[in-house]
Scaffold this motif. Structure first.
Motif, PDB file in Angstrom:
ATOM      1  N   GLU A  19      12.347 -43.329   9.238  1.00 19.28           N
ATOM      2  CA  GLU A  19      12.500 -44.743   8.896  1.00 19.28           C
ATOM      3  C   GLU A  19      13.805 -45.278   9.479  1.00 19.28           C
ATOM      4  OE1 GLU A  19      11.236 -47.938   7.989  1.00 19.28           O
ATOM      5  OE2 GLU A  19      10.314 -46.827   6.329  1.00 19.28           O
ATOM      6  N   SER A  55       7.763 -42.314   4.253  1.00 16.97           N
ATOM      7  CA  SER A  55       8.715 -43.239   3.655  1.00 16.97           C
ATOM      8  C   SER A  55       8.301 -43.566   2.222  1.00 16.97           C
ATOM      9  CB  SER A  55       8.785 -44.526   4.473  1.00 16.97           C
ATOM     10  OG  SER A  55       9.785 -45.378   3.994  1.00 16.97           O
ATOM     11  N   SER A  92      11.751 -41.182   3.459  1.00 16.61           N
ATOM     12  CA  SER A  92      12.145 -41.968   4.630  1.00 16.61           C
ATOM     13  C   SER A  92      13.315 -41.397   5.403  1.00 16.61           C
ATOM     14  CB  SER A  92      12.485 -43.401   4.200  1.00 16.61           C
ATOM     15  OG  SER A  92      13.529 -43.395   3.235  1.00 16.61           O
TER      16      SER A  92
END
Length: 356
Positions: free
Chosen positions: A59, A101, A54
């Motif tokens: 993210e 992620s 991530s």
């Protein structure tokens, strides 16, 4: 039979030597030449590639690519604002972000491990390396192996609610062992990346392999009024443990894995100091990490509800921009290692690290 003597013996010896040399030369000429591997494409597009979890997928930065925001079970959350897209490196024709992620090291490397329906990232790197001139491969991985860093942060939040002891007390004593157990998995994934590039005809000098570590998303300088569910529900002792112990130990483990495969290393452990989540009560633009983030609409849908908190405590768009700029500076230097640290202008810059 009499042996030749005198000048006849010398003539005979010379003839034998000439015949032997002829045989050796003919033999060398008949030996099969090794088939050279195809070299990296010289005139193809120059590209950057990101592999990992991530912290490099994007993210927390939002605007996720179609197909990575829960569609058909794919929650990789790749963002156009991810740090790999913010390096400013020139000349680069395209960026390939293969990160996902939550990805563990085995999914980054070769093998059959999937993450959110997506197969091996290293396998997907192979055709990219064959068609393009890969300038650098940037890898961020390891935290989702034994350290399970995101789960540790969840445990810290539970401790704040009073349902458990401080996570520094429960996880702290075994944290070094967790990181040590992670190292061989990350090393193997990095070796797999080397293998893919080697099979595509690249020598190690033909591209850069950069491994980056993790920044502390929270720290003890949190604003007191935000030390709750409105922002950062952590005990102060846990905030100190995350920033001062957990992240540095994790960084050392990632650095060790990078060293074993001869990769360059970018230290992000101090990249967020002063800009962690909940450090600026009114001016949130100064924070480079998401606070506790809840996608309330997702809570209304069974297939999305379990991911409603996924963005929490990840770099936000500004954070990815800062990390990307620092990464770009590092890629433009010959340094084996560097740390992303704030400069006089308040932005992150690549500072030469002695801990290579």
């Amino acid at each position: 039979m009499r042996r030749p003597s005198g000048w006849r013996a010398w003539i005979a010896l010379a003839v034998v030597i000439l015949l032997l040399g002829t045989v050796l030369l003919v033999g060398d000429g008949l030996a099969p030449e090794p088939t050279p591997l195809p070299g990296p494409p010289q005139n193809a597009p120059r590209v950057l590639v990101a592999l990992g979890d991530s912290t490099v997928s994007g993210e927390g930065a939002g605007d996720y690519e179609p197909g990575t925001d829960g569609e058909n079970g794919d929650w990789c959350h790749r963002s156009p604002h991810a740090s790999i897209n913010e390096t400013g490196l020139q000349p680069i024709d395209r960026v390939y972000n293969l990160a996902c992620s939550g990805a563990p090291s085995p999914q980054v490397g070769l093998g059959d491990v999937e993450q959110y329906t997506e197969p091996s990232q290293a396998k997907r790197l192979a055709p990219i390396a064959a068609r393009n001139r890969v300038v650098a491969v940037v890898v961020a991985a390891g935290a989702n192996d034994e350290p399970a860093f995101s789960h540790v942060l969840n445990a810290c939040v539970e401790a704040w609610t009073g349902r458990g002891r401080p996570c520094g007390e429960t996880v702290g004593p075994e944290w070094s062992d967790r990181v040590e157990a992670m190292e061989p998995k990350l090393t193997r994934a990095l070796e797999d990346v080397r293998e893919v590039m080697r099979n595509a005809g690249y020598a190690e000098s033909d591209y850069q392999l950069v491994v980056q570590s993790y920044a502390a998303p929270v720290g003890p300088d949190v604003v007191a009024d935000l030390q709750d569910l409105s922002g950062c529900p952590f005990r102060t002792e846990d905030l100190e443990w995350v920033q001062q112990k957990a992240v540095p130990i994790l960084t050392a483990g990632v650095r060790e894995a990078a060293a074993k495969v001869g990769a360059r290393f970018l230290d992000l452990s101090r990249a967020g100091v002063g800009h962690e989540a909940c450090t600026h009560e009114k001016d949130t633009s100064q924070e480079w990490f998401r606070r506790l983030a809840v996608e309330w609409e997702d809570l209304q849908h069974e297939d999305r509800a379990t991911h409603a908190l996924q963005e929490s405590f990840h770099p936000n768009e500004a954070g990815h921009e800062q990390i990307g700029r620092c990464l770009g500076e590092f890629l433009n230097t010959p340094d084996r290692a560097a740390a992303c640290l704030p400069g006089r202008d308040g932005s992150l810059h690549a500072a030469t690290s002695t801990g290579s």
